[in-house]
Motif scaffolding. Structure first.
Motif, mmCIF file in Angstrom:
data_model
loop_
_atom_site.group_PDB
_atom_site.id
_atom_site.type_symbol
_atom_site.label_atom_id
_atom_site.label_comp_id
_atom_site.label_asym_id
_atom_site.label_seq_id
_atom_site.Cartn_x
_atom_site.Cartn_y
_atom_site.Cartn_z
ATOM 1 N N VAL A 238 0.906 -0.911 -0.005
ATOM 2 C CA VAL A 238 -0.104 -0.128 -0.014
ATOM 3 C C VAL A 238 0.923 1.240 -0.020
ATOM 4 O O VAL A 238 0.559 2.277 -0.932
ATOM 5 N N GLU A 239 1.911 1.330 0.910
ATOM 6 C CA GLU A 239 2.873 2.424 0.803
ATOM 7 C C GLU A 239 3.526 2.548 -0.440
ATOM 8 O O GLU A 239 3.544 3.688 -1.036
ATOM 9 N N GLU A 240 4.132 1.642 -1.041
ATOM 10 C CA GLU A 240 4.635 1.925 -2.298
ATOM 11 C C GLU A 240 3.692 2.167 -3.560
ATOM 12 O O GLU A 240 4.170 2.949 -4.374
ATOM 13 N N ALA A 241 2.611 1.679 -3.427
ATOM 14 C CA ALA A 241 1.554 2.047 -4.566
ATOM 15 C C ALA A 241 1.063 3.525 -4.364
ATOM 16 O O ALA A 241 0.609 3.972 -5.153
ATOM 17 N N GLY A 242 1.550 4.180 -3.440
ATOM 18 C CA GLY A 242 1.251 5.532 -3.248
ATOM 19 C C GLY A 242 -0.337 5.729 -2.692
ATOM 20 O O GLY A 242 -1.007 6.798 -2.900
ATOM 21 N N LEU A 243 -0.867 4.776 -2.066
ATOM 22 C CA LEU A 243 -2.066 4.953 -1.601
ATOM 23 C C LEU A 243 -2.307 5.009 0.147
ATOM 24 O O LEU A 243 -3.338 5.042 0.503
ATOM 25 N N ARG A 244 -1.147 5.274 0.784
ATOM 26 C CA ARG A 244 -1.221 5.417 1.851
ATOM 27 C C ARG A 244 -1.416 7.036 2.479
ATOM 28 O O ARG A 244 -2.055 6.948 3.706
ATOM 29 N N HIS A 245 -0.873 7.810 1.969
ATOM 30 C CA HIS A 245 -0.952 9.106 2.362
ATOM 31 C C HIS A 245 -1.898 9.980 1.471
ATOM 32 O O HIS A 245 -1.684 11.451 1.209
ATOM 33 N N LEU A 246 -2.972 9.462 0.844
ATOM 34 C CA LEU A 246 -4.013 10.515 0.249
ATOM 35 C C LEU A 246 -4.727 11.149 1.258
ATOM 36 O O LEU A 246 -5.264 11.086 2.216
ATOM 37 N N PRO A 247 -4.865 12.571 0.777
ATOM 38 C CA PRO A 247 -5.482 13.578 1.583
ATOM 39 C C PRO A 247 -6.789 13.178 1.825
ATOM 40 O O PRO A 247 -7.638 13.248 0.695
ATOM 41 N N GLN A 248 -7.306 13.315 3.144
ATOM 42 C CA GLN A 248 -8.725 13.029 3.270
ATOM 43 C C GLN A 248 -9.339 11.984 2.665
ATOM 44 O O GLN A 248 -10.427 12.021 2.115
ATOM 45 N N LEU A 249 -8.586 10.928 2.319
ATOM 46 C CA LEU A 249 -9.092 9.613 1.800
ATOM 47 C C LEU A 249 -8.214 8.600 2.319
ATOM 48 O O LEU A 249 -7.037 8.548 2.510
ATOM 49 N N PHE A 250 -8.953 7.599 3.157
ATOM 50 C CA PHE A 250 -8.095 6.416 3.642
ATOM 51 C C PHE A 250 -8.658 5.024 3.009
ATOM 52 O O PHE A 250 -10.076 4.996 2.602
ATOM 53 N N LEU A 251 -7.863 4.231 2.778
ATOM 54 C CA LEU A 251 -8.062 2.852 2.513
ATOM 55 C C LEU A 251 -8.790 2.017 3.863
ATOM 56 O O LEU A 251 -7.934 1.574 4.700
ATOM 57 N N ALA A 252 -9.994 1.760 3.630
ATOM 58 C CA ALA A 252 -10.675 1.124 4.925
ATOM 59 C C ALA A 252 -10.558 -0.161 4.944
ATOM 60 O O ALA A 252 -10.317 -1.053 5.849
ATOM 61 N N GLU A 253 -10.416 -0.980 3.901
ATOM 62 C CA GLU A 253 -10.259 -2.427 3.951
ATOM 63 C C GLU A 253 -10.205 -2.947 2.358
ATOM 64 O O GLU A 253 -10.200 -2.155 1.431
ATOM 65 N N VAL A 254 -9.516 -4.136 2.229
ATOM 66 C CA VAL A 254 -9.199 -4.868 1.215
ATOM 67 C C VAL A 254 -9.907 -6.145 1.115
ATOM 68 O O VAL A 254 -9.910 -6.868 1.906
ATOM 69 N N GLN A 255 -10.920 -6.156 -0.198
ATOM 70 C CA GLN A 255 -11.555 -7.556 -0.028
ATOM 71 C C GLN A 255 -10.894 -8.486 -1.186
ATOM 72 O O GLN A 255 -10.517 -7.940 -2.491
ATOM 73 N N ARG A 256 -10.411 -9.596 -0.830
ATOM 74 C CA ARG A 256 -9.823 -10.489 -1.738
ATOM 75 C C ARG A 256 -10.301 -11.795 -1.725
ATOM 76 O O ARG A 256 -10.200 -12.516 -0.949
ATOM 77 N N GLU A 257 -10.916 -12.212 -2.787
ATOM 78 C CA GLU A 257 -11.528 -13.593 -2.982
ATOM 79 C C GLU A 257 -12.342 -13.954 -1.669
ATOM 80 O O GLU A 257 -12.208 -15.172 -1.031
ATOM 81 N N GLY A 258 -13.373 -13.223 -1.451
ATOM 82 C CA GLY A 258 -14.228 -13.408 -0.477
ATOM 83 C C GLY A 258 -13.776 -13.148 0.941
ATOM 84 O O GLY A 258 -14.605 -13.440 2.023
ATOM 85 N N VAL A 259 -12.331 -12.711 1.153
ATOM 86 C CA VAL A 259 -11.983 -12.518 2.461
ATOM 87 C C VAL A 259 -11.655 -10.841 2.451
ATOM 88 O O VAL A 259 -11.296 -10.409 1.638
ATOM 89 N N THR A 260 -12.116 -10.469 3.878
ATOM 90 C CA THR A 260 -11.725 -9.097 4.009
ATOM 91 C C THR A 260 -10.672 -8.632 5.010
ATOM 92 O O THR A 260 -10.504 -9.309 5.949
ATOM 93 N N LEU A 261 -10.064 -8.012 4.546
ATOM 94 C CA LEU A 261 -8.783 -7.364 5.383
ATOM 95 C C LEU A 261 -8.967 -5.927 6.017
ATOM 96 O O LEU A 261 -8.779 -5.237 5.031
ATOM 97 N N PRO A 262 -9.418 -5.667 7.129
ATOM 98 C CA PRO A 262 -9.855 -4.626 7.425
ATOM 99 C C PRO A 262 -8.579 -3.626 7.806
ATOM 100 O O PRO A 262 -7.671 -4.102 8.423
ATOM 101 N N ALA A 263 -8.821 -2.554 7.747
ATOM 102 C CA ALA A 263 -7.719 -1.447 8.006
ATOM 103 C C ALA A 263 -6.400 -1.967 7.612
ATOM 104 O O ALA A 263 -5.392 -2.197 8.442
ATOM 105 N N PRO A 264 -6.022 -2.063 6.398
ATOM 106 C CA PRO A 264 -4.675 -2.766 5.812
ATOM 107 C C PRO A 264 -3.617 -1.690 6.105
ATOM 108 O O PRO A 264 -3.654 -0.529 6.252
ATOM 109 N N GLY A 265 -2.573 -2.259 6.674
ATOM 110 C CA GLY A 265 -1.152 -1.605 7.123
ATOM 111 C C GLY A 265 -0.521 -1.083 5.638
ATOM 112 O O GLY A 265 -0.647 -1.578 4.460
ATOM 113 N N PRO A 266 0.532 -0.279 6.027
ATOM 114 C CA PRO A 266 1.363 0.147 4.806
ATOM 115 C C PRO A 266 2.277 -0.911 4.280
ATOM 116 O O PRO A 266 2.384 -0.684 3.137
ATOM 117 N N GLN A 267 2.261 -2.108 4.745
ATOM 118 C CA GLN A 267 3.157 -3.275 4.153
ATOM 119 C C GLN A 267 2.084 -4.221 3.499
ATOM 120 O O GLN A 267 2.574 -5.335 2.927
#
Length: 448
Positions: A238-267
């Motif tokens: 997430v950090e390398e992709a540039g999706l970590r520090h978007l202003p007033q926008l945050f990545l709440a979760e990642v949905q992958r093959e029916g599994v939800t990863l809440p509050a994904p970390g920078p790594q």
């Protein structure tokens, strides 16, 4: 002294002073004011028609106009964004941010034209400052000064040089001026100016707040984006992709093959097909629409008639008399009837996290949609909606044409110099040095 002026001189002064005052007070656009002044001079007979319009055939003026057209193409294809991302990076201090900004800007403006560089650079710097959480006002002045200083290094670095050269060649036919001739004085002066600006810019100018709405008074949407096949985001954290520090926008979760990863970390590693749930205001959501490798996960978006680069984001509020009230998005056949795809819904100060097709619409719901640029005009007076507004700057860049835009930019710069490539040796610049400089610059831009 004024008493000895002729009638033509008085007419000229009487035209020039209002034009200058109008420019100072922003009464109208420069094209309207200067064009109006020229028209007055022409109609009063101060200048004959041939002389009045001679400037439009000046090679310098035509070169500047062409540079603006090419610069617009580079901006709209996103070519400048991808290069700027590699050049600017994410510095840890404002001093390093200014250093990483002024060096490439000064170099680019020497061969592109300082006005065109500033025109391309302003939105890039504003977006860069927003991603860093810094004030853009601390970077826009260094951008302007660095472009001006860089323009002093070559003949094609500033429109003034080109216009003066055109006038000089008219006065002295056959004269040739080397592209680096002005650099004998301009390069040392530019280096000194850049060092001085870097040293004193920490005190100037004062930081100013932007116009980005705060989360307390802005509509917040929940948007699901899909990592496209072959995306440059896939395989990165997430950090390398540039999706970590978007202003007033945050990545709440990642949905992958029916599994939800809440509050994904920078790594957290991203994969092709991942559904990324973002939460934020519309001014920040539009950055996702332009983000390479991401596309709205809503199935209806892919079924729209227009290609994605030809679509924009549009906001619309459902009216109390709308036929959509009380129906789910799926049952209402929204895409079929309105040729637009809803990607998020905001209701009474809160976002709705349901699947778009299952949401039962209510009066006052704010819809965020992908649609054609003409959608706002076509539905402005539609009784189903109270307010309709296009989100400015949300059109996706045509990145597949970035190479073509850069090619024409280089071709324009080359032709503006008026010399063959091997003529660089005439200016005391070895061909090997030119090739090495271009190679190092491109390597820095794409690999560092």
């Amino acid at each position: 002294m004024l008493a000895g002026l002729t009638l033509d001189a008085w007419i000229t002064l009487g035209t020039l002073v209002p034009v200058l005052l109008g420019l100072m007070r922003n009464v109208a656009g420069p094209d309207m004011l200067l064009g109006g002044g020229l028209l007055v001079i022409l109609l009063t007979g101060v200048l004959p028609t041939e002389e009045a319009f001679a400037g439009f055939s000046n090679p310098g003026v035509l070169t500047v106009a062409a540079l603006f057209i090419v610069a617009a193409g580079v901006k709209e294809t996103g070519a400048i964004d991808s290069i700027a991302e590699r050049l600017l990076g994410r510095p840890q201090s404002m001093v390093m941010a200014r250093l990483r900004l002024i060096a490439p800007v000064a170099f680019l403006s020497a061969f592109t034209g300082n006005t065109a560089v500033v025109a391309m650079g302003i939105p890039v710097v504003q977006g860069w400052a927003k991603r860093m959480g810094a004030s853009a006002s601390r970077l826009l002045m260094p951008l302007s000064f660095a472009a001006t200083l860089g323009g002093m290094c070559t003949l094609i670095g500033t429109s003034t040089n080109l216009v003066v050269l055109g006038l000089y060649q008219e006065a002295v036919p056959g004269v040739q001026v080397g592209i680096f001739e002005v650099g004998k004085l301009g390069i040392p002066a530019s280096i000194a100016g850049l060092i001085y600006m870097l040293a004193v810019s920490r005190w100037l100018p004062a930081a100013r707040e932007g116009i980005l709405p705060t989360a307390a008074n802005a509509r917040e949407y929940s948007v699901v984006m899909r990592v496209e096949p072959g995306s440059t985001v896939a395989g990165k954290s997430v950090e390398e992709a540039g999706l970590r520090h978007l202003p007033q926008l945050f990545l709440a979760e990642v949905q992958r093959e029916g599994v939800t990863l809440p509050a994904p970390g920078p790594q957290t590693q991203l994969r092709e097909g991942d559904h990324l749930v973002f939460v934020g205001i519309v001014e920040s959501v539009k950055d996702l629409a332009r983000f390479p490798g991401l596309a709205p996960a809503e199935d209806q978006v892919a079924r729209l008639s227009a290609d994605r680069p030809e679509r924009v984001l549009v906001e619309a509020v459902i009216s109390g008399s709308s036929r959509l009230v009380g129906q789910s998005v799926r049952d209402a056949g929204f895409r079929t009837h309105f040729n637009a795809a809803i990607i998020a819904v905001h209701r009474h100060g809160a976002r709705i996290d349901k699947k778009i097709g299952d949401i039962v619409l209510e009066a006052g719901d704010a819809l965020l949609m992908e649609a054609q640029p003409t959608w706002e005009r076509l539905h402005r007076n539609d009784g189903n909606f109270l307010l309709v507004a296009e989100v400015e700057g949300s059109q996706r860049p045509r990145r597949e044409r970035a190479g073509v835009a850069l090619f024409f930019l280089l071709l324009m710069v080359y032709s503006a110099g008026g010399y063959r490539f091997w003529d660089f040796a005439r200016f005391g610049v070895p061909l090997q040095l030119v090739v090495a400089t271009v190679t190092i610059t491109m390597a820095w831009a794409f690999f560092l």
